[in-house]
Design a protein around this motif. Structure first.
Motif, PDB file in Angstrom:
ATOM      1  N   TYR A 137       0.841  -1.206   0.000  1.00 53.21           N
ATOM      2  CA  TYR A 137       0.000   0.000   0.000  1.00 53.21           C
ATOM      3  C   TYR A 137       0.875   1.256   0.000  1.00 53.21           C
ATOM      4  O   TYR A 137       0.649   2.188  -0.778  1.00 53.21           O
ATOM      5  CB  TYR A 137      -0.920  -0.006   1.218  1.00 53.21           C
ATOM      6  CG  TYR A 137      -1.661   1.290   1.416  1.00 53.21           C
ATOM      7  CD1 TYR A 137      -2.852   1.539   0.746  1.00 53.21           C
ATOM      8  CD2 TYR A 137      -1.167   2.278   2.269  1.00 53.21           C
ATOM      9  CE1 TYR A 137      -3.532   2.735   0.912  1.00 53.21           C
ATOM     10  CE2 TYR A 137      -1.829   3.477   2.437  1.00 53.21           C
ATOM     11  CZ  TYR A 137      -3.011   3.697   1.761  1.00 53.21           C
ATOM     12  OH  TYR A 137      -3.665   4.890   1.923  1.00 53.21           O
ATOM     13  N   SER A 138       1.886   1.274   0.872  1.00 52.76           N
ATOM     14  CA  SER A 138       2.738   2.463   1.003  1.00 52.76           C
ATOM     15  C   SER A 138       3.526   2.709  -0.272  1.00 52.76           C
ATOM     16  O   SER A 138       3.675   3.863  -0.712  1.00 52.76           O
ATOM     17  CB  SER A 138       3.685   2.289   2.192  1.00 52.76           C
ATOM     18  OG  SER A 138       2.963   2.135   3.388  1.00 52.76           O
ATOM     19  N   GLU A 139       4.049   1.651  -0.880  1.00 52.26           N
ATOM     20  CA  GLU A 139       4.826   1.819  -2.103  1.00 52.26           C
ATOM     21  C   GLU A 139       3.957   2.334  -3.237  1.00 52.26           C
ATOM     22  O   GLU A 139       4.379   3.188  -4.026  1.00 52.26           O
ATOM     23  CB  GLU A 139       5.488   0.497  -2.482  1.00 52.26           C
ATOM     24  CG  GLU A 139       6.626   0.097  -1.541  1.00 52.26           C
ATOM     25  CD  GLU A 139       7.395  -1.100  -2.048  1.00 52.26           C
ATOM     26  OE1 GLU A 139       7.498  -1.266  -3.275  1.00 52.26           O
ATOM     27  OE2 GLU A 139       7.887  -1.876  -1.212  1.00 52.26           O
ATOM     28  N   LEU A 140       2.747   1.824  -3.340  1.00 50.39           N
ATOM     29  CA  LEU A 140       1.836   2.306  -4.378  1.00 50.39           C
ATOM     30  C   LEU A 140       1.492   3.783  -4.169  1.00 50.39           C
ATOM     31  O   LEU A 140       1.405   4.558  -5.124  1.00 50.39           O
ATOM     32  CB  LEU A 140       0.569   1.454  -4.412  1.00 50.39           C
ATOM     33  CG  LEU A 140       0.740   0.053  -5.004  1.00 50.39           C
ATOM     34  CD1 LEU A 140      -0.483  -0.814  -4.716  1.00 50.39           C
ATOM     35  CD2 LEU A 140       0.981   0.127  -6.514  1.00 50.39           C
ATOM     36  N   CYS A 141       1.320   4.169  -2.914  1.00 51.44           N
ATOM     37  CA  CYS A 141       1.059   5.589  -2.617  1.00 51.44           C
ATOM     38  C   CYS A 141       2.261   6.444  -3.015  1.00 51.44           C
ATOM     39  O   CYS A 141       2.105   7.525  -3.578  1.00 51.44           O
ATOM     40  CB  CYS A 141       0.736   5.768  -1.135  1.00 51.44           C
ATOM     41  SG  CYS A 141      -0.872   5.111  -0.646  1.00 51.44           S
ATOM     42  N   ASP A 142       3.472   5.942  -2.718  1.00 51.86           N
ATOM     43  CA  ASP A 142       4.678   6.688  -3.076  1.00 51.86           C
ATOM     44  C   ASP A 142       4.817   6.832  -4.587  1.00 51.86           C
ATOM     45  O   ASP A 142       5.405   7.811  -5.076  1.00 51.86           O
ATOM     46  CB  ASP A 142       5.922   5.987  -2.517  1.00 51.86           C
ATOM     47  CG  ASP A 142       6.016   6.100  -0.997  1.00 51.86           C
ATOM     48  OD1 ASP A 142       5.339   6.975  -0.422  1.00 51.86           O
ATOM     49  OD2 ASP A 142       6.755   5.300  -0.386  1.00 51.86           O
ATOM     50  N   LEU A 143       4.285   5.866  -5.322  1.00 54.42           N
ATOM     51  CA  LEU A 143       4.330   5.920  -6.782  1.00 54.42           C
ATOM     52  C   LEU A 143       3.234   6.819  -7.357  1.00 54.42           C
ATOM     53  O   LEU A 143       3.106   6.946  -8.576  1.00 54.42           O
ATOM     54  CB  LEU A 143       4.194   4.511  -7.365  1.00 54.42           C
ATOM     55  CG  LEU A 143       5.388   3.576  -7.139  1.00 54.42           C
ATOM     56  CD1 LEU A 143       5.031   2.145  -7.520  1.00 54.42           C
ATOM     57  CD2 LEU A 143       6.593   4.053  -7.941  1.00 54.42           C
ATOM     58  N   GLY A 144       2.427   7.410  -6.467  1.00 51.50           N
ATOM     59  CA  GLY A 144       1.347   8.281  -6.923  1.00 51.50           C
ATOM     60  C   GLY A 144       0.123   7.536  -7.394  1.00 51.50           C
ATOM     61  O   GLY A 144      -0.706   8.088  -8.120  1.00 51.50           O
ATOM     62  N   ASN A 145      -0.001   6.275  -6.961  1.00 47.55           N
ATOM     63  CA  ASN A 145      -1.121   5.442  -7.392  1.00 47.55           C
ATOM     64  C   ASN A 145      -1.754   4.742  -6.194  1.00 47.55           C
ATOM     65  O   ASN A 145      -1.711   3.513  -6.085  1.00 47.55           O
ATOM     66  CB  ASN A 145      -0.631   4.419  -8.422  1.00 47.55           C
ATOM     67  CG  ASN A 145      -1.761   3.618  -9.030  1.00 47.55           C
ATOM     68  OD1 ASN A 145      -2.909   4.069  -9.073  1.00 47.55           O
ATOM     69  ND2 ASN A 145      -1.448   2.411  -9.487  1.00 47.55           N
ATOM     70  N   PRO A 146      -2.317   5.511  -5.233  1.00 51.64           N
ATOM     71  CA  PRO A 146      -2.882   4.877  -4.030  1.00 51.64           C
ATOM     72  C   PRO A 146      -3.966   3.873  -4.403  1.00 51.64           C
ATOM     73  O   PRO A 146      -4.879   4.201  -5.166  1.00 51.64           O
ATOM     74  CB  PRO A 146      -3.455   6.050  -3.238  1.00 51.64           C
ATOM     75  CG  PRO A 146      -3.597   7.163  -4.219  1.00 51.64           C
ATOM     76  CD  PRO A 146      -2.534   6.966  -5.248  1.00 51.64           C
ATOM     77  N   PRO A 147      -3.863   2.638  -3.904  1.00 49.93           N
ATOM     78  CA  PRO A 147      -4.819   1.600  -4.299  1.00 49.93           C
ATOM     79  C   PRO A 147      -6.145   1.722  -3.574  1.00 49.93           C
ATOM     80  O   PRO A 147      -6.212   2.214  -2.439  1.00 49.93           O
ATOM     81  CB  PRO A 147      -4.105   0.305  -3.896  1.00 49.93           C
ATOM     82  CG  PRO A 147      -3.290   0.714  -2.705  1.00 49.93           C
ATOM     83  CD  PRO A 147      -2.845   2.129  -2.980  1.00 49.93           C
ATOM     84  N   ALA A 148      -7.209   1.287  -4.229  1.00 49.75           N
ATOM     85  CA  ALA A 148      -8.484   1.153  -3.535  1.00 49.75           C
ATOM     86  C   ALA A 148      -8.356   0.035  -2.509  1.00 49.75           C
ATOM     87  O   ALA A 148      -7.546  -0.885  -2.660  1.00 49.75           O
ATOM     88  CB  ALA A 148      -9.584   0.827  -4.535  1.00 49.75           C
ATOM     89  N   ILE A 149      -9.146   0.121  -1.437  1.00 50.91           N
ATOM     90  CA  ILE A 149      -9.151  -0.917  -0.406  1.00 50.91           C
ATOM     91  C   ILE A 149     -10.576  -1.451  -0.276  1.00 50.91           C
ATOM     92  O   ILE A 149     -11.533  -0.675  -0.202  1.00 50.91           O
ATOM     93  CB  ILE A 149      -8.648  -0.376   0.944  1.00 50.91           C
ATOM     94  CG1 ILE A 149      -7.205   0.117   0.805  1.00 50.91           C
ATOM     95  CG2 ILE A 149      -8.737  -1.449   2.021  1.00 50.91           C
ATOM     96  CD1 ILE A 149      -6.636   0.735   2.063  1.00 50.91           C
TER      97      ILE A 149
END
Length: 555
Positions: A137-149
């Protein structure tokens, strides 16, 4: 064959991930891969599984090839759905795995996961993989692509609502076919299906019969404690799309938005706002058994700190607290909290000291064997009243506590008496409510002490039924220093109705002019000259006095 858009589902085991895979497989525009990284995971970790050799013989174990050729390779449909277990995301896999495609995270309460986990593999923290799920989750947010949960409980309770929201987040159209599938094994199943998919093969959809949960095994209690913080972290970032799982109330806005990311002291540590909690066995929860103080910070100094600590310890002694922290420990906790938050001005502290956690629920302080719980809640908070235009008061029918019942000189957290009066004030659209003593004389408001001026004389009620406030005492000193006559006596309500000026005092609100009481305009309805003079004196005092916060440097 054409380029395909990949949808990644990341989850822990036993999280309805296979059901969700079956759901997506019903679409006419999607092809499905069941845990394409599993062989790579087994090869790299060397973990034993009853189906290990079968998986390694049937699946590609080269991570580079799996990502480039299988996951992101060309396809015949518009989308490809990849079901992943978080623990299978190992170091060394190509960066494109997370950088490309659409991603979402499926979560489930570990209390529901752990009991059914051990049928094939003994449950461990690493096997459950919730920490890795947070990392993804954190890595995806850092990539500018926060995942849906997505929460598995929502899928079970409201499948269509949850799937529609997920499709919306993924920017793909919802298809009703996703709600049902045929029972039995599927061609898309991985080789491990006979060991893991028995229950899902009996299903035809997400809904399950409503029933009470099974008893949670005490042997898994320690593992549950390890896993829950990671689940709660992800759950707190849930979009709350379904009314079945979400609060019926919208997420409220804060009076000061900066306080959303404050740090608070609880017990012996400092924690983020949403993690700063006391035990359900704490005395403040069991019976409001706690004492408190309000502190205000001005330009790097804590105003009247020593006086507030004197009262805190006096209140704790009056309530016979045991194992009270020493004064220096409390001061260090206060300083640390302020420094960590960078709060050196225009801020306020709610300082609480509870009798502490109990060994079992109950009234008796004999159950309090852990020592007191210290809470330092610092917030950005300007004065809570309009001190330039004035406030409006009404008189409450709720009477102030008598020393016969509960002495107000003990600054305790059991504030129901005040809260009932405050409710009356709210219902009357007033700022606060005046509380009378048992004989009908004015005591104080639900939150502050009160003063009045009549023909140049300043009057305030005796502190028999009210808290002898520290701000009250400060203003009384200033009244004398400014050359006014000060009178402390019983004061009737009608005297306040006909006063020339009225104000309230308190740490949180400072000195607040009152312009109307019970529909009667006070004086000419403006802030009076005595009030203004004392406001100026108080402001000057706060600029000069106070205990400096260590490390604070003036600009």
């Amino acid at each position: 064959m054409a380029e395909i858009e990949v949808i990644h589902s990341w989850s822990a085991p036993r999280s309805l991930s296979t059901s969700l895979m079956y759901s997506f497989a019903q679409r006419d525009d999607i092809e499905v891969l069941d845990e394409p990284l599993y062989a790579k995971f087994l090869q790299d970790t060397g973990l034993k599984r009853p189906y290990r050799e079968l998986v390694l013989s049937k699946m590609e174990s080269d991570g580079e090839k799996v990502v480039k050729e299988l996951i992101y390779g060309p396809g015949i449909k518009k989308y490809r759905f990849c079901k992943h277990m978080s623990k299978q995301r190992l170091p060394g896999l190509p960066d494109d795995l997370l950088r490309k495609g659409k991603h979402f995270i499926l979560i489930r309460n570990p209390m529901d996961i752990l009991p059914s986990f051990g049928k094939v593999v003994p449950p461990t923290f690493l096997e459950v993989g919730l920490a890795t799920l947070v990392t993804i989750y954190s890595e995806l947010c850092d990539l500018g692509n926060p995942p849906a949960i997505v929460d598995a409980g929502e899928l079970q309770q409201n499948p269509e609502g949850a799937l529609r929201c997920l499709c919306e987040d993924l920017k793909i159209p919802f298809q009703p076919a996703m709600l049902k599938w045929k029972a039995g094994s599927k061609p898309i199943d991985g080789s491990w299906a006979p060991w893991w998919y028995g229950s899902v093969h009996k299903s035809t959809g997400f809904k399950t019969e409503r029933r009470y949960p099974k008893t949670f095994p005490s042997s898994l209690y320690d593992l549950l404690e390890q896993c829950l913080p990671f689940y709660n972290f992800l759950k707190s970032r849930l979009k709350q799309s379904s009314s079945l799982l979400s609060s019926p109330f919208p997420h409220p806005s804060l009076p000061v938005p900066e306080n959303e990311k404050l740090l608070a002291w609880v017990g012996d540590e400092i924690l983020p706002r949403d993690s700063a909690k006391v035990s359900v066995l704490d005395s403040v929860v069991q019976g409001g058994d706690s004492v408190w103080e309000g502190l205000r910070i001005y330009k790097g100094k804590i105003f009247k700190l020593e006086e507030h600590l004197d009262r805190l310890f006096d209140s704790a002694k009056a309530l016979a607290f045991n194992n009270v922290p020493i004064r220096e420990q409390v001061k260090e906790a206060i300083f640390t909290t302020l420094i960590r938050n960078g709060m050196f001005d225009n801020s306020h502290i709610r300082l609480s000291l509870t009798r502490g956690k109990k060994v079992t629920s109950g009234m008796s302080p004999a159950f309090n064997l852990y020592g007191c719980t210290l809470i330092v809640l610092a917030e950005w908070k300007p004065p809570v009243y309009d001190n330039s235009k004035g406030i409006i008061l009404v008189t409450a029918s709720t009477r102030r506590n008598s020393p016969n019942n509960l002495d107000s000189k003990i600054h305790h957290n059991n504030l129901l008496n005040n809260i009932l009066a405050k409710i009356e004030g709210n219902n009357a659209n007033a700022d606060d409510a005046i509380m009378l003593d048992k004989d009908g004389y004015v005591s104080e408001t639900n939150a502050t002490n009160i003063f009045m001026v009549k023909k140049g004389r300043v009057l305030t009620p005796h502190a028999d039924y009210c808290l002898p406030g520290i701000t009250r005492a400060t203003i009384m000193d200033l009244v004398v220093k400014e050359g006014f006559v000060l009178e402390e006596r019983r004061i009737s309500l009608s005297e306040f109705h006909t006063a020339d000026e009225v104000w309230t005092t308190g740490t949180m609100g400072e000195l607040s002019p009152v312009v109307k009481i019970d529909g009667r305009v006070v004086g000419d309805g403006q802030v009076g000259p005595v009030t203004q003079r004392l406001q100026n004196s108080y402001r000057k005092l706060t600029e000069e006095a106070g205990v400096p916060i260590p490390t604070y440097q003036k600009d």
